[in-house]
Scaffold this motif. Structure first.
Motif, PDB file in Angstrom:
ATOM      1  N   UNK A   1       0.892  -1.203   0.223  1.00  0.00           N
ATOM      2  CA  UNK A   1      -0.036  -0.005  -0.093  1.00  0.00           C
ATOM      3  C   UNK A   1       0.811   1.242  -0.066  1.00  0.00           C
ATOM      4  N   UNK A   2       2.021   1.294   0.636  1.00  0.00           N
ATOM      5  CA  UNK A   2       3.102   2.373   0.628  1.00  0.00           C
ATOM      6  C   UNK A   2       3.493   2.679  -0.976  1.00  0.00           C
ATOM      7  N   UNK A   3       3.539   1.418  -1.699  1.00  0.00           N
ATOM      8  CA  UNK A   3       4.011   1.616  -3.139  1.00  0.00           C
ATOM      9  C   UNK A   3       2.861   2.382  -4.159  1.00  0.00           C
ATOM     10  N   UNK A   4       1.542   2.023  -3.544  1.00  0.00           N
ATOM     11  CA  UNK A   4       0.331   2.486  -4.179  1.00  0.00           C
ATOM     12  C   UNK A   4       0.256   4.082  -3.883  1.00  0.00           C
ATOM     13  N   UNK A   5       0.910   4.578  -2.998  1.00  0.00           N
ATOM     14  CA  UNK A   5       0.980   5.928  -2.715  1.00  0.00           C
ATOM     15  C   UNK A   5       1.276   6.963  -3.825  1.00  0.00           C
ATOM     16  N   UNK A   6       2.200   6.182  -4.674  1.00  0.00           N
ATOM     17  CA  UNK A   6       2.730   6.748  -5.712  1.00  0.00           C
ATOM     18  C   UNK A   6       1.798   6.667  -6.976  1.00  0.00           C
ATOM     19  N   UNK A   7       1.296   8.101  -7.333  1.00  0.00           N
ATOM     20  CA  UNK A   7       0.279   8.135  -8.171  1.00  0.00           C
ATOM     21  C   UNK A   7       0.521   7.270  -9.590  1.00  0.00           C
ATOM     22  N   UNK A   8       1.595   7.209  -9.928  1.00  0.00           N
ATOM     23  CA  UNK A   8       1.731   6.331 -11.205  1.00  0.00           C
ATOM     24  C   UNK A   8       1.579   4.976 -11.258  1.00  0.00           C
ATOM     25  N   UNK A   9       1.677   4.419  -9.962  1.00  0.00           N
ATOM     26  CA  UNK A   9       1.844   2.988  -9.682  1.00  0.00           C
ATOM     27  C   UNK A   9       0.368   2.472  -9.680  1.00  0.00           C
ATOM     28  N   UNK A  10       0.048   1.349 -10.777  1.00  0.00           N
ATOM     29  CA  UNK A  10      -1.303   0.826 -10.806  1.00  0.00           C
ATOM     30  C   UNK A  10      -1.458  -0.447  -9.742  1.00  0.00           C
ATOM     31  N   UNK A  11      -0.253  -1.343  -9.838  1.00  0.00           N
ATOM     32  CA  UNK A  11      -0.095  -2.368  -8.730  1.00  0.00           C
ATOM     33  C   UNK A  11       0.926  -2.735  -8.421  1.00  0.00           C
TER      34      UNK A  11
END
Ligand code: WTA
Length: 701
Positions: free
Chosen positions: A569-579
């Motif tokens: 979920x930390x990765x998903x805080x980067x707007x470009x990340x889908x999964x």
């Protein structure tokens, strides 16, 4: 010729690979010298704590404490599986750790604080002084309006002010929740919110690897995060690393922030009577990672917890008041709560507290400290052992300390590392206890009793006295000892140190630890509620257990539990990340480290910038300890036809293993693309078996 292994190939096999194939190891007996002085020498101790004597056997643990009012019931199971220990008693943990020792040990060191800068003098805090300081801080806490049952979050480094503040809370029945100092401000903020704390206690700065870190900055982030989540923090109390001087750059917020040292001036010499609290009152919360993205607050009781850590510190760590004991863990983790603070102090021990990293400024540091302070009991984690071995294999020989006993905790230890610990650090005289347990369990689950059981490298040993492990397979059938098969290790019975519940989430408590093997949710009989620990294990014919690692989606990095869902979920805080998908990779020093796979949203070009921001997001949301080894941007995630990400396949690729049959996936082609991205064009994968925790990774969903 074909079957012969070339010598250089042999040496290329990493220790981690060898670990997969641990053979049954030889036994090492404890020395006669150790046996002669050990606290626990009764060869019948395990029988005395047999299931037929349960739960009354644990009266002996309660008797190690001083009670204001005696308890009436040893174990109350009426609200199973929310066990209540020593019900009806009144007790205080601060009194047991401090006041009751004053007459005999007032003039003896309770803590010896060793600052990281080597030129800075040690700080010795005798029991008498500890008493004074705990009382003053308790008076201050009361002065700011805190009372029994309130929660207070700490975000403190390894300094004596941390245990002092813990004991001050315990004196009043204020529930402390220490968040590991290395966690980010955001991680602290979400734990503040979950616990409902209105007060945050922190320190302006601390030394880490030669740098004075501005820690106050994290407090501002924590308060902001908590507020966004709906929890207001009224007061931030800031200890100063150098009293009288502010060592952070971040400004203090008027009305909200105050220096503890300033406030303390009004409480000089004040005394606060330790409150007589019910046995089953909560002592503290300790947040830990699990299968979901939300950390869970393990709630520990006053009497049961304290009795358990007191007894295990005495019998397993073998702490006598005359010993100098050093546990090189952080108080921000359960090991520090149980075995730097509460257990050693309840035994009138002398506990060394080291501020910094073990290898600063060099790999001789721990042994210099041990020699200078006369440390004779040493406690650390496999990661530190591997690191010290790698950087300074001969260093221990250069120093004239001698340990009588040593402990390892937090991860499985490879027999190779164990032997270095035994031969070099322990100089073949010290016993080793390999203690397996969890945040949730308060204290040791499996360990040898050091004067009674021989040691076996790589195995933690039998259950501790009164702990009755059992290994179940997926169907709930018992896996017999000596079968060579692994399964889910559970504990058949409750014990005083077990957590009471997950703070504010009874359902999750049942679901996480009991639901899988409980057959009757209405049962009030403890026999129906084996506690599922979340580790894979096997039991040798001699009864010793070997722990294989977590079987839920938790990665154990250098002994720190990180939830993969939290990282994702930390990765998903980067707007470009889908999964995002996070998997564990074997690491020579840290045991496991996370690797991250991300897919970017349509129209976004893969770039180093995206990777850098994923890493930064993880550091911001969780902390630097969660920093991934590598981040890969992949065209798509390998998925089942129902859309589930196959983390197991990614884990195989990251660990240079064969991915097995992927033809049933929705997108089998992407697997080869990812494999080439990670491993290169040539096939480098081995068919070598993966360790159990990685092989099974991603199955619990
Ligand atoms: C792992 C730390 C092998 C295990 C006290 C467990 C170990 C998790 C050992 C709990 C050991 C702990 N041998 N593995 N001696 N000790 N573990 O909650 O996977 O931070 O489930 O508690 O560490 O980590 P926690």
């Amino acid at each position: 010729m074909a079957s012969k292994v070339k010598p250089q190939e042999q040496t290329e096999v990493s220790e981690a690979q060898i670990a997969v194939h641990w053979k049954e190891e030889g036994l090492y007996p404890p020395s006669e010298k150790f046996k002669a002085q050990a606290n626990m020498r009764d060869p019948h101790i395990l029988e005395k704590f047999g299931l037929d004597k349960f739960p009354d056997c644990f009266r002996e643990y309660a008797d190690m404490l001083t009670w204001f009012e005696p308890y009436r019931t040893v174990l109350d199971t009426s609200d199973a599986p929310f066990w209540k220990w020593f019900v009806g008693g009144k007790i205080n943990a601060s009194y047991n750790c401090v006041d009751r020792h004053l007459a005999k040990y007032g003039d003896k060191a309770a803590f010896i604080f060793v600052p990281e800068p080597e030129g800075e003098a040690d700080v010795v805090i005798k029991y008498q002084e500890l008493h004074t300081r705990v009382n003053e801080v308790a008076a201050l806490l009361r002065g700011v309006g805190l009372k029994t049952g309130d929660r207070v979050t700490f975000h403190m480094p390894m300094v004596p002010e941390l245990p002092i503040t813990m004991l001050a809370c315990a004196r009043l029945g204020i529930i402390h929740s220490q968040v590991f100092g290395g966690f980010s401000g955001q991680a602290c903020g979400s734990r503040i919110q979950d616990s409902g704390s209105r007060v945050l206690i922190t320190m302006d700065s601390y030394w880490r690897n030669g740098t004075l870190v501005d820690h106050k900055a994290n407090a501002d982030i924590a308060v902001r995060t908590a507020k966004e989540l709906g929890q207001d923090v009224d007061r931030v109390l800031v200890w100063q690393r150098y009293p009288g001087k502010y060592s952070a750059k971040t400004p203090m917020v008027p009305g909200r922030d105050a220096f503890v040292n300033d406030l303390l001036k009004d409480y000089k010499g004040k005394k606060v009577e330790p409150v007589a609290l019910p046995s089953e009152g909560p002592l503290f919360l300790m947040y830990s990672s699990g299968t979901t993205g939300k950390p869970k607050g393990a709630q520990h009781s006053i009497a049961g917890y304290l009795a358990y850590v007191t007894a295990t510190s005495r019998w397993i760590l073998d702490i006598h008041p005359e010993d100098v004991y050093w546990c090189m863990a952080d108080i921000g983790w359960i090991t520090g709560h149980s075995y730097i603070v509460y257990g050693p102090l309840a035994n009138a021990g002398t506990s060394v507290l080291y501020e910094g990293v073990p290898t600063f400024p060099d790999a001789g540091r721990p042994w210099r400290i041990a020699e200078r302070l006369g440390v004779n009991i040493f406690h650390t984690a496999p990661t530190a052992i591997r690191m010290l071995r790698k950087l300074g294999p001969q260093e221990p020989r250069k120093h004239k300390y001698q340990f009588k006993s040593m402990t390892t905790v937090g991860e499985p230890i490879e027999p190779e590392a164990w032997r270095w610990y035994y031969d070099e650090v322990g100089k073949r005289e010290a016993v080793i206890t390999d203690t397996w347990w969890l945040t949730e369990t308060g204290g040791f689950l499996c360990t040898t009793v050091p004067a009674l059981h021989p040691m076996k490298p790589g195995s933690c040993g039998p259950g501790a006295p009164g702990i009755h492990p059992v290994i179940y397979d997926e169907t709930g059938a018992e896996v017999p000892k000596g079968s060579g098969k692994a399964g889910n290790i559970c504990i058949r019975n409750p014990w005083p140190g077990i957590m009471q519940t997950i703070w504010g989430d009874r359902d999750r408590y049942i679901k996480t630890y009991f639901a899988k093997y409980n057959k009757n949710p209405k049962s009030k009989d403890w026999r129906d509620w084996p506690f599922m620990c979340g580790d894979g294990a096997l039991q040798a014919a001699d009864g010793y257990y070997r722990i294989l690692g977590r079987i839920d989606d938790v990665i154990n990095v250098a002994g720190h539990r990180l939830g993969t869902k939290e990282l994702e979920s930390a990765c998903l805080t980067v707007p470009e990340i889908a999964e995002a998908a996070v998997v564990p990779v074997q690491d020579e020093l840290k045991g496991r480290v996370p690797e991250v796979y991300v897919a970017v949203k349509p129209g976004v070009a893969p770039s180093q910038d995206v990777i850098d921001r994923v890493i930064k997001a993880i550091e911001d949301v969780i902390g630097k300890i969660a920093r991934p080894k590598r981040v890969y941007i992949v065209p798509d995630m390998p998925k089942t036809r129902s859309g589930k990400i196959m983390r197991r396949v990614l884990a195989a690729i990251s660990n240079r293993r064969d991915v097995g049959d992927v033809t049933t996936l929705a997108n089998p082609d992407v697997v080869e693309q990812i494999r080439t991205l990670v491993q290169g064009k040539d096939i480098v994968a081995t068919r070598e078996e993966l360790p159990e925790d990685i092989a099974k990774f991603g199955e619990v969903e």
